[in-house]
Structure formats: C-alpha cells, structure tokens
Design a protein around this motif. Structure first.
Motif, PDB file in Angstrom:
ATOM      1  N   SER A 148      -7.681   4.742   2.541  1.00 49.44           N
ATOM      2  CA  SER A 148      -6.866   4.466   1.356  1.00 49.44           C
ATOM      3  C   SER A 148      -7.441   5.171   0.129  1.00 49.44           C
ATOM      4  CB  SER A 148      -6.796   2.967   1.081  1.00 49.44           C
ATOM      5  OG  SER A 148      -6.052   2.316   2.074  1.00 49.44           O
ATOM      6  N   ILE A 158      -5.818  -1.302  -1.016  1.00 46.64           N
ATOM      7  CA  ILE A 158      -6.638  -1.723   0.116  1.00 46.64           C
ATOM      8  C   ILE A 158      -7.954  -0.968   0.012  1.00 46.64           C
ATOM      9  CG2 ILE A 158      -6.871  -1.671   2.637  1.00 46.64           C
ATOM     10  CD1 ILE A 158      -3.844  -2.049   2.796  1.00 46.64           C
ATOM     11  N   SER A 174     -10.364   0.619   1.663  1.00 46.83           N
ATOM     12  CA  SER A 174     -10.802   1.263   2.895  1.00 46.83           C
ATOM     13  C   SER A 174     -11.045   2.736   2.611  1.00 46.83           C
ATOM     14  CB  SER A 174      -9.751   1.110   4.004  1.00 46.83           C
ATOM     15  OG  SER A 174      -8.630   1.929   3.737  1.00 46.83           O
ATOM     16  N   GLU A 232      -3.941 -10.936   9.047  1.00 43.23           N
ATOM     17  CA  GLU A 232      -5.359 -10.575   9.059  1.00 43.23           C
ATOM     18  C   GLU A 232      -5.851 -10.374   7.626  1.00 43.23           C
ATOM     19  OE1 GLU A 232      -8.223  -7.013  10.881  1.00 43.23           O
ATOM     20  OE2 GLU A 232      -6.113  -7.087  11.410  1.00 43.23           O
ATOM     21  N   VAL A 254      -9.553  -5.864  -0.541  1.00 46.91           N
ATOM     22  CA  VAL A 254      -8.708  -5.365  -1.621  1.00 46.91           C
ATOM     23  C   VAL A 254      -9.570  -5.042  -2.829  1.00 46.91           C
ATOM     24  CG1 VAL A 254      -6.822  -5.951  -3.205  1.00 46.91           C
ATOM     25  CG2 VAL A 254      -6.713  -6.689  -0.821  1.00 46.91           C
ATOM     26  N   SER A 273       0.836  -1.195   0.000  1.00 52.72           N
ATOM     27  CA  SER A 273       0.000   0.000   0.000  1.00 52.72           C
ATOM     28  C   SER A 273       0.874   1.249   0.000  1.00 52.72           C
ATOM     29  CB  SER A 273      -0.913   0.002   1.227  1.00 52.72           C
ATOM     30  OG  SER A 273      -1.664   1.188   1.277  1.00 52.72           O
ATOM     31  N   VAL A 322      -7.636  -8.639   4.558  1.00 51.45           N
ATOM     32  CA  VAL A 322      -7.718  -7.230   4.194  1.00 51.45           C
ATOM     33  C   VAL A 322      -8.594  -7.107   2.948  1.00 51.45           C
ATOM     34  CG1 VAL A 322      -6.386  -5.227   3.444  1.00 51.45           C
ATOM     35  CG2 VAL A 322      -5.400  -6.798   5.101  1.00 51.45           C
ATOM     36  N   SER A 354      -3.047  -0.420  10.656  1.00 57.53           N
ATOM     37  CA  SER A 354      -4.500  -0.627  10.608  1.00 57.53           C
ATOM     38  C   SER A 354      -4.868  -2.107  10.682  1.00 57.53           C
ATOM     39  CB  SER A 354      -5.070  -0.046   9.309  1.00 57.53           C
ATOM     40  OG  SER A 354      -4.791   1.320   9.219  1.00 57.53           O
ATOM     41  N   TYR A 355      -3.950  -2.991  10.264  1.00 57.44           N
ATOM     42  CA  TYR A 355      -4.212  -4.439  10.233  1.00 57.44           C
ATOM     43  C   TYR A 355      -3.045  -5.169  10.877  1.00 57.44           C
ATOM     44  CZ  TYR A 355      -7.535  -2.827   6.726  1.00 57.44           C
ATOM     45  OH  TYR A 355      -8.540  -2.158   6.074  1.00 57.44           O
ATOM     46  N   ARG A 356      -3.372  -6.355  11.457  1.00 54.70           N
ATOM     47  CA  ARG A 356      -2.332  -7.204  12.034  1.00 54.70           C
ATOM     48  C   ARG A 356      -1.813  -8.146  10.956  1.00 54.70           C
ATOM     49  NH1 ARG A 356      -6.391  -7.316  15.757  1.00 54.70           N
ATOM     50  NH2 ARG A 356      -7.015  -9.409  15.125  1.00 54.70           N
ATOM     51  N   LYS A 357      -0.599  -8.619  11.145  1.00 52.64           N
ATOM     52  CA  LYS A 357      -0.006  -9.558  10.210  1.00 52.64           C
ATOM     53  C   LYS A 357      -0.872 -10.818  10.140  1.00 52.64           C
ATOM     54  CE  LYS A 357       4.439 -11.318   8.868  1.00 52.64           C
ATOM     55  NZ  LYS A 357       5.854 -11.228   9.068  1.00 52.64           N
TER      56      LYS A 357
END
Length: 167
Positions: free
Chosen positions: A44, A39, A41, A23, A27, A10, A25, A18-21
């Motif tokens: 973004s 991403i 969101s 997790e 797209v 990104s 997402v 904003s996100y954990r590894k």
C-alpha cells in the motif's frame, strides 16, 4: 481518537484479496484527520512509487540515448554546413521509404549518388525523412547539393533547398 468509527476504502487491491472479511488490518491515519487513512502495508505504501520508479529506470536510459544521438546528429549537421565539401549529386530516386514509419506514415526520401573524381568511387546520400512529397519541388532538377565529410563521404547531408545553376 474521539470514539467515532471511521471507514475507508483502500485505493489499491489484489486478487486474491490480501485480507479476509472481518480480519484485523493495520491502519495508518492522520490523527488530525482520521478519515485520511491507509492500510499500513508495504504494498500500500510503496506500490505506486515502485511502479513509477521502475518506469523511470527503464525509460531514462532510452531517453538519454536518444538525446545523445540527437545531439551528435545536430553537431554533425552543423559541422557539414560549416566545413563540409559540396558536390552536386544525381537524383536517383524520390519516393516513400516503406521500411520506416513516422507518425504512422511512410516518409518521403530523396536518394542521390555522386562519383568521387579522385578515387572513382561512387557514394550514395539520402535526405532526411520528409512528411511531404518533394517531387513537385524538385521537378525539372536532376541533381541536388550534398555536403559531405571528405575524410568519410558516407557522412553527408542532402540539401534540398539549394538549386543548381543548371540541372
């Protein structure tokens, strides 16, 4: 998709992330070019337009005000050149204006005064800001021409290009 895996990084980020590894997402991607992905969101999609739009909202009124002020000054100067009264004012001071900076330098200013013969009142005029020292050009002169509005002599213009027949 064609079964291949694609990865992207990104162009925006946050701290904390904003996100954990690992997790999931959301797209958004171009089906004709899956490598063109983002991403999906709000931030973004809209962070850059919100920043640019916010700057526009802040600076547009400032620019408009400066534009209007500049136009008013130009109209006043044109009116004074065409219809202003002329007086030869005594040079009081030639020097730098240390209360202002233009391009990180203190500009030069010529200050002059004259007395209205009808009212006896003394008026002051100041030249535009000058980047050069007008002293050598004015050497030997004790007066400068001032164009002013007879209804409001404080609305005036110092003409440094005019030369009196006698100083």
């Amino acid at each position: 998709m064609d079964g291949r895996q694609y990865s992207f990084q990104s162009s925006t980020g946050s701290n904390p992330p904003s996100y954990r590894k690992g997790e999931g997402v959301p797209v958004a991607y171009d089906p004709d070019d899956p490598s063109d992905a983002r991403i999906a969101s709000f931030w973004s999609a809209f962070l850059a337009p919100l920043i640019v739009g916010g700057l526009g909202v802040v600076f547009t009124p400032i620019g408009a005000a400066l534009f209007v002020k500049g136009r008013r000054i130009a109209r006043l100067r044109a009116w004074l050149w065409e219809q202003g009264q002329q007086v030869w004012a005594e040079i009081e001071h030639v020097g730098r204006d240390f209360t202002v900076r233009v391009n990180n330098r203190h500009p030069f200013v010529v200050h002059a005064t004259w007395q209205d013969e009808r009212t006896g009142r003394t008026y002051a005029a100041a030249s535009d800001y000058l980047r050069y020292d007008p002293g050598p050009r004015l050497q030997g002169q004790t007066r400068v021409r001032v164009l002013y509005d007879p209804a409001d002599p404080d609305r005036n213009l110092v003409d440094l290009d005019a030369h009196p027949s006698h100083s």
